[in-house]
Design a protein around this motif. Structure first.
Motif, PDB file in Angstrom:
ATOM      1  N   SER A 234      -9.177  -3.156  -1.698  1.00 11.91           N
ATOM      2  CA  SER A 234     -10.037  -3.583  -0.597  1.00 11.91           C
ATOM      3  C   SER A 234     -11.225  -4.352  -1.151  1.00 11.91           C
ATOM      4  CB  SER A 234     -10.517  -2.381   0.208  1.00 11.91           C
ATOM      5  OG  SER A 234     -11.524  -2.767   1.128  1.00 11.91           O
ATOM      6  N   MET A 235     -11.506  -5.523  -0.547  1.00  8.33           N
ATOM      7  CA  MET A 235     -12.673  -6.292  -0.940  1.00  8.33           C
ATOM      8  C   MET A 235     -13.911  -5.808  -0.189  1.00  8.33           C
ATOM      9  SD  MET A 235     -11.629  -8.447  -3.208  1.00  8.33           S
ATOM     10  CE  MET A 235     -12.862  -9.737  -3.221  1.00  8.33           C
ATOM     11  N   THR A 236     -13.701  -5.110   0.902  1.00  4.19           N
ATOM     12  CA  THR A 236     -14.811  -4.614   1.711  1.00  4.19           C
ATOM     13  C   THR A 236     -15.308  -3.262   1.217  1.00  4.19           C
ATOM     14  OG1 THR A 236     -13.864  -5.758   3.616  1.00  4.19           O
ATOM     15  CG2 THR A 236     -15.530  -4.078   4.063  1.00  4.19           C
ATOM     16  N   ASP A 237     -14.383  -2.402   0.820  1.00  3.11           N
ATOM     17  CA  ASP A 237     -14.737  -1.059   0.354  1.00  3.11           C
ATOM     18  C   ASP A 237     -13.894  -0.707  -0.866  1.00  3.11           C
ATOM     19  OD1 ASP A 237     -15.920   1.409   0.244  1.00  3.11           O
ATOM     20  OD2 ASP A 237     -14.633   2.317   1.775  1.00  3.11           O
ATOM     21  N   PRO A 238     -14.165  -1.347  -1.997  1.00  3.99           N
ATOM     22  CA  PRO A 238     -13.344  -1.116  -3.191  1.00  3.99           C
ATOM     23  C   PRO A 238     -13.704   0.202  -3.854  1.00  3.99           C
ATOM     24  CG  PRO A 238     -15.133  -2.592  -3.731  1.00  3.99           C
ATOM     25  CD  PRO A 238     -15.229  -2.325  -2.244  1.00  3.99           C
ATOM     26  N   PRO A 239     -12.826   0.730  -4.718  1.00  3.58           N
ATOM     27  CA  PRO A 239     -13.198   1.912  -5.502  1.00  3.58           C
ATOM     28  C   PRO A 239     -14.372   1.575  -6.414  1.00  3.58           C
ATOM     29  CG  PRO A 239     -11.128   0.965  -6.275  1.00  3.58           C
ATOM     30  CD  PRO A 239     -11.457   0.263  -5.010  1.00  3.58           C
ATOM     31  N   GLU A 240     -15.113   2.606  -6.795  1.00  2.00           N
ATOM     32  CA  GLU A 240     -16.351   2.372  -7.544  1.00  2.00           C
ATOM     33  C   GLU A 240     -16.106   1.586  -8.825  1.00  2.00           C
ATOM     34  OE1 GLU A 240     -20.301   2.312  -7.669  1.00  2.00           O
ATOM     35  OE2 GLU A 240     -19.138   3.295  -6.072  1.00  2.00           O
ATOM     36  N   TRP A 241     -15.021   1.902  -9.531  1.00  2.00           N
ATOM     37  CA  TRP A 241     -14.772   1.245 -10.810  1.00  2.00           C
ATOM     38  C   TRP A 241     -14.488  -0.246 -10.654  1.00  2.00           C
ATOM     39  CZ3 TRP A 241     -10.146  -1.226 -11.210  1.00  2.00           C
ATOM     40  CH2 TRP A 241      -9.103  -0.802 -10.376  1.00  2.00           C
ATOM     41  N   ALA A 242     -14.079  -0.679  -9.437  1.00  2.00           N
ATOM     42  CA  ALA A 242     -13.703  -2.076  -9.239  1.00  2.00           C
ATOM     43  C   ALA A 242     -14.828  -2.919  -8.650  1.00  2.00           C
ATOM     44  CB  ALA A 242     -12.474  -2.156  -8.331  1.00  2.00           C
ATOM     45  N   ARG A 243     -15.951  -2.303  -8.313  1.00  2.00           N
ATOM     46  CA  ARG A 243     -17.022  -3.051  -7.629  1.00  2.00           C
ATOM     47  C   ARG A 243     -17.535  -4.247  -8.437  1.00  2.00           C
ATOM     48  NH1 ARG A 243     -18.605  -0.856  -2.955  1.00  2.00           N
ATOM     49  NH2 ARG A 243     -17.971   1.307  -2.549  1.00  2.00           N
ATOM     50  N   PRO A 244     -17.763  -4.134  -9.738  1.00  2.00           N
ATOM     51  CA  PRO A 244     -18.223  -5.321 -10.485  1.00  2.00           C
ATOM     52  C   PRO A 244     -17.213  -6.466 -10.431  1.00  2.00           C
ATOM     53  CG  PRO A 244     -18.641  -3.324 -11.747  1.00  2.00           C
ATOM     54  CD  PRO A 244     -17.776  -2.924 -10.590  1.00  2.00           C
ATOM     55  N   ALA A 245     -15.918  -6.145 -10.532  1.00  2.00           N
ATOM     56  CA  ALA A 245     -14.897  -7.196 -10.483  1.00  2.00           C
ATOM     57  C   ALA A 245     -14.822  -7.824  -9.097  1.00  2.00           C
ATOM     58  CB  ALA A 245     -13.537  -6.624 -10.891  1.00  2.00           C
ATOM     59  N   VAL A 246     -14.983  -7.010  -8.053  1.00  3.31           N
ATOM     60  CA  VAL A 246     -14.991  -7.539  -6.683  1.00  3.31           C
ATOM     61  C   VAL A 246     -16.184  -8.467  -6.493  1.00  3.31           C
ATOM     62  CG1 VAL A 246     -15.360  -6.903  -4.272  1.00  3.31           C
ATOM     63  CG2 VAL A 246     -13.664  -5.684  -5.638  1.00  3.31           C
ATOM     64  N   ALA A 247     -17.337  -8.076  -7.024  1.00  4.09           N
ATOM     65  CA  ALA A 247     -18.536  -8.905  -6.886  1.00  4.09           C
ATOM     66  C   ALA A 247     -18.381 -10.254  -7.568  1.00  4.09           C
ATOM     67  CB  ALA A 247     -19.749  -8.161  -7.454  1.00  4.09           C
ATOM     68  N   ASP A 248     -17.531 -10.323  -8.597  1.00  2.01           N
ATOM     69  CA  ASP A 248     -17.313 -11.583  -9.306  1.00  2.01           C
ATOM     70  C   ASP A 248     -16.328 -12.500  -8.590  1.00  2.01           C
ATOM     71  OD1 ASP A 248     -19.078 -10.938 -11.302  1.00  2.01           O
ATOM     72  OD2 ASP A 248     -17.551 -10.116 -12.653  1.00  2.01           O
ATOM     73  N   CYS A 249     -15.614 -11.984  -7.584  1.00  2.00           N
ATOM     74  CA  CYS A 249     -14.658 -12.823  -6.854  1.00  2.00           C
ATOM     75  C   CYS A 249     -15.408 -13.852  -6.000  1.00  2.00           C
ATOM     76  CB  CYS A 249     -13.763 -11.971  -5.956  1.00  2.00           C
ATOM     77  SG  CYS A 249     -12.582 -10.948  -6.868  1.00  2.00           S
ATOM     78  N   ARG A 250     -14.853 -15.032  -5.894  1.00  3.05           N
ATOM     79  CA  ARG A 250     -15.479 -16.101  -5.118  1.00  3.05           C
ATOM     80  C   ARG A 250     -14.581 -16.492  -3.950  1.00  3.05           C
ATOM     81  NH1 ARG A 250     -15.597 -20.442  -8.410  1.00  3.05           N
ATOM     82  NH2 ARG A 250     -15.016 -22.219  -7.118  1.00  3.05           N
TER      83      ARG A 250
END
Length: 471
Positions: A234-250
């Protein structure tokens, strides 16, 4: 390796996602009152319009969409991609002359409809299925739709030809590029990048004209992406470990959400309209109404109230508009009543429960329909006009001036535009769950007096509001 055959394991998930994707495809397609002569229908198609690059420069619209999301593929996984959009097909009207030739006309009158010039939307799609090695290397899928022209004879009630409709399609050129990059970390995660581009070389002839650009545009463009083995994050509510990688998505001009049935993570819908994960059509909805984000009940009532002449023109404007007119005219009262609203939160807490007798409330077992489940008139402990709460050590209530700081996690895009604006508190409201909501009118809003008369306020929670010092 690539193919266009959708894997059987994704068929059901794609079918569920397409129900919502179809609503995205036709959102704002034809606006109430569904007539081509209406000013609202002279500037159509506001979502996901990818225009030729020359018009994007001249007219300020976009020629591309970029989607980035994270996925966890298993061994042997394949990515299925489906680009869906509308192609604007220009329909003109011609009248049959006595000498057998045709001449352009403003309208053709038939007993049940008035045919007029109009841009119709033709559904188009581009599909492919790619294995992981091909995806990691990057894959371009070209889109090329040639120009075309069709004619349809028009006959009167006696069967005599009185004219014809001419439908012309301009060429469309584009590209779908898919690539993936493996990220560092404890889990195998890939960043998927999908770019949709309009690559047309068309340039405006003379002054920039959106009407001329639309037949060469990808209208309401969006993507369905699926994994036959693996899942998306999920890009809206990702697991905690994936939040930095989600934030880097454009993501540009579109946003990816998990689609299909709740709990499934094998399909993503990348939409130009902001959606939540697992969006769904309301079960009360009687069918597509095509207007831009209107309320079904109000729209249906207003459509049914159109005059016979207005309905005649709407039926001649577009076949889909004719379906809406027929739907509003034939809707049974019990279906219309169902559009008035539904309480879903109680179902989420209590579950569907056993079937209840006909004389009980469908959402609250044992409660008869004539018995309100909560009557504010009987609760004298609350008074929205006089109640006050304490914020930062200061009392806040009706008449207080505050500064708005909407919370990012529970607000929508419109509220974020109000961040930092000042407002007046109109009332303090308490819900049955013990929550507090402050009704406000924004300072400088020219419609504030009308909102106040109608009781149509904006609502914020206490932690989204800061009292002003002058209070």
């Amino acid at each position: 390796m690539t193919t266009s055959v959708l894997p059987d394991t994704l068929a059901a998930s794609f079918a569920a996602a397409r129900r919502v994707a179809d609503a995205v495809l036709f959102e704002g397609y034809v606006l109430y009152p569904y007539r081509a002569s209406s000013a609202k229908n002279r500037l159509r198609w506001q979502f996901g319009v990818l225009v030729p690059p020359a018009w994007a420069t001249a007219g300020g619209e976009h020629s591309h969409q970029r989607t980035e999301c994270l996925m966890e593929p298993r061994s042997g996984a394949r990515l299925s991609a489906e680009l869906r959009f509308l192609r604007a097909q220009r329909r003109t009207v011609q009248r049959l002359l006595p000498d057998g030739t045709f001449a352009a006309a403003d309208e053709l009158a038939l007993p049940d409809r008035l045919l007029v010039p109009w841009d119709e939307g033709v559904e188009e799609r581009l599909t492919c299925v790619i294995d992981l090695p091909t995806l990691l290397a990057g894959h371009d899928l070209p889109l090329s739709l040639p120009a075309g022209e069709d004619t349809e004879d028009v006959h009167d009630a006696d069967g005599r030809q009185i004219g014809r409709l001419v439908r012309r399609r301009a060429p469309i050129e584009g590209r779908l590029r898919l690539t993936a990059t493996e990220l560092d970390g404890p889990y195998r995660v890939l960043r998927l990048t999908a770019t949709v581009e309009n690559t047309s070389t068309w340039t405006p002839d003379g002054p920039a004209d959106r009407t001329a650009a639309l037949p060469r545009a990808l209208v309401a463009a969006h993507l369905l992406l699926g994994l036959d083995a693996g899942s998306f994050l999920s890009m809206t509510d990702p697991p905690e470990w994936a939040r930095p990688a989600v934030a880097d998505c454009r993501n540009e001009h579109t946003w990816p959400v998990l689609a299909g049935e709740p709990g499934h993570r094998d399909v993503v819908l990348s939409s130009p309209i902001i959606l939540e994960d697992h969006p769904a059509l309301a079960p009360e909805s009687p069918g597509p109404l095509y207007d831009s984000l209107e309320i079904d009940e109000i729209l249906t009532l207003r459509t049914a109230a159109l005059t016979d002449q207005e309905k005649r023109e709407a039926r001649g404007t577009d076949a889909r508009a004719a379906e809406v007119i027929d739907l509003a005219d034939t809707m049974p009262p019990e279906v219309l009543e169902r559009l008035h609203g539904a309480v879903r939160a109680l179902r989420e807490v209590t579950g569907e429960g056993p079937a209840t007798p006909d004389d009980t409330h469908p959402d609250v077992p044992g409660l008869r329909p004539e018995t309100p489940w909560w009557d504010p008139e009987s609760d004298r402990s609350v008074d929205p006009a006089r109640d006050r709460i304490t914020l930062d050590g200061r009392p806040v209530g009706a008449g207080s001036r505050v500064r708005l700081r909407p919370g990012k996690r529970r607000t929508d895009a419109q509220d974020l535009f109000l961040h930092g604006r000042t407002a007046h508190v109109e009332a303090v409201l308490h819900d049955v769950d013990g929550g507090v909501h402050l009704a406000v009118t924004v300072d400088g809003d020219p419609g504030a007096d009308i909102r106040r008369e109608q009781g149509r306020f904006l609502y914020f929670q206490p932690d989204e509001i800061t009292p002003l010092e002058d209070e």
